[in-house]
Write an enzyme that holds these catalytic residues in place. Sequence first.
Site, short mmCIF file in Angstrom:
data_model
loop_
_atom_site.label_atom_id
_atom_site.label_comp_id
_atom_site.label_asym_id
_atom_site.label_seq_id
_atom_site.Cartn_x
_atom_site.Cartn_y
_atom_site.Cartn_z
N CYS A 149 -42.74 23.41 -33.82
CA CYS A 149 -41.53 24.08 -34.35
C CYS A 149 -40.23 23.60 -33.70
O CYS A 149 -39.15 23.95 -34.18
CB CYS A 149 -41.67 25.58 -34.21
N CYS A 161 -42.86 39.02 -38.96
CA CYS A 161 -43.04 37.56 -38.91
C CYS A 161 -42.08 36.84 -39.86
O CYS A 161 -41.72 37.37 -40.91
CB CYS A 161 -44.45 37.18 -39.32
N LYS A 181 -36.60 34.61 -39.43
CA LYS A 181 -37.08 35.71 -40.27
C LYS A 181 -36.50 35.64 -41.68
O LYS A 181 -37.22 35.87 -42.64
CB LYS A 181 -36.70 37.06 -39.63
N HIS A 184 -38.23 29.31 -41.96
CA HIS A 184 -38.76 28.44 -40.91
C HIS A 184 -39.37 27.18 -41.53
O HIS A 184 -40.59 27.08 -41.71
CB HIS A 184 -39.81 29.22 -40.12
#
Lengths: 389, 114
Positions: free
Chosen positions: A86, A212, A333, A337
């Site tokens: 990430c 998540c 959020k 992502h």
Amino acid sequence: MPREVAVIGTGMTKSGKSQVPSWDLFAEATLEAVNEAGIEVSEIQGLHIGNVYSAFTENQTNISPKVLSAIGLENHIPCIRYETACSSSSVAFRQAYINIVSGMYDVLLVGGTERLRAVKGSITQQAMATSMDGTERGAGLTFAGYWAFVAKTYSRRYGIPLDNLQELLAKISVKNHFHGAFNKNAHFQNEITLDDVKNSVVVASPIRLLDCCPFSDGAAAVILASGNYAKRCKNPVWIEGSGQASGKFLLTEHEDLSLNPAITKAAEDAYKQARMGPKDIDVSELHDCVNIHEVLCLEGVGLYQKGEGIYSAAEGKTYFDGETPANLSGGLKARGHPVGATGAYQICEITRQLRGNFGGKRADNPHIGLTVNVGGTGTVVTVHILRKD
Amino acid sequence: MAREDRTFLPESFRCKGCGKVTLLPKKVCPDCGSTEVELYTSSAKGEILNYSTIYFPPENYKGREPYTSVLVRLDNGCKVLGILEGEIRQLPSESKVTIACYNKDTGELVFSLD
């Protein structure tokens, strides 16, 4: 004194679901960044790009020259792809920064691109799982399970009953969606309520679905330039500090899951270079893959004392008009992502906060911004500090 | 199954310099710098340090959800991850467990409550 380096242009595609391949997405972001910088594409001297899963989701490796080809930038410049889960694109950004500091280059194209939603969810999930240790994956651990262990450790360490902790965490998700609702590039541009979070399905107890982030498609591009070059451009944003550190790869080897010493180390290095501290930071973009991680970031970089970051959103402090505005993009959020591009989105968003052209909620005339981007289960961390001209 | 039989237990490794125990071997001890790491006597028993009920499993655990993912400190000091057999329940802290099954090929490690 190291050579000065500045961001002179930024470009982002809308994060979400794309019908366009990752290389074409990045080409789109590149043109926006080049236009914002006011330079010609032909002035770019190299490409540093983050990407994680194209081998799995697009059946394409060797992505950096593929990206050059998609842009039409075929004048023999060097290119390289970075993969640290990430944090891939902020690591790419940092390496490009070091390349310019070295004196070898003056103008580089940097960023990240990812496409996760074009294939079946199970393929994406399997691909994502490869970013954690194979032994622990084999023992039944998931990413949400990892953050569940972190949340429970935090609850225990600071004596916050799990019910209360869940409520405080939900307020972080609500806060990030509030900001995302104003960001035209966000994956989710809708507000959510505390009840929405509470009523969402449990993924790994005590973590619920709306604790998540989603997985997104998206690309973000940055034009980085040396000081002399940048001074000819409008509103350069200067890189004052760049820190990177590595954390434990295995969950079982962490001494205390409620802390990540790698975040603290990367921040200390960045602050030292910038000759600044947490009090100087006016706005930040943090790695809230799960809302408890926003708390670890806030505490890791010293914006909050340990055990106090959890109250930040509930007390309104991390809203755009609070003392420590954080994730005004909506964060992972709500902005989303796009894994290998997330760090580059953060750099673009902070740059636009400082320049005053961010297309969403803005902090009050910020001068200094900070990003925290974290790969895997806290394993590869970057912290960047940017300053308005 | 012979629960004390070493072949059914995950390996552990111990640094001869400082005694640090890890599940996977390291060439250099991160704590003391020693390069002397030995295969260490494993334990079938331990205590639960943390746990979470997983409702969305990885591909290799599909169909078994929900299951309880557990972080266990084995009696030899090695921390491991595994799953707890039996129904989902609230667990008192420091619950004692014993390894019921270990698959070296897949890494699957199943504990039962004592």
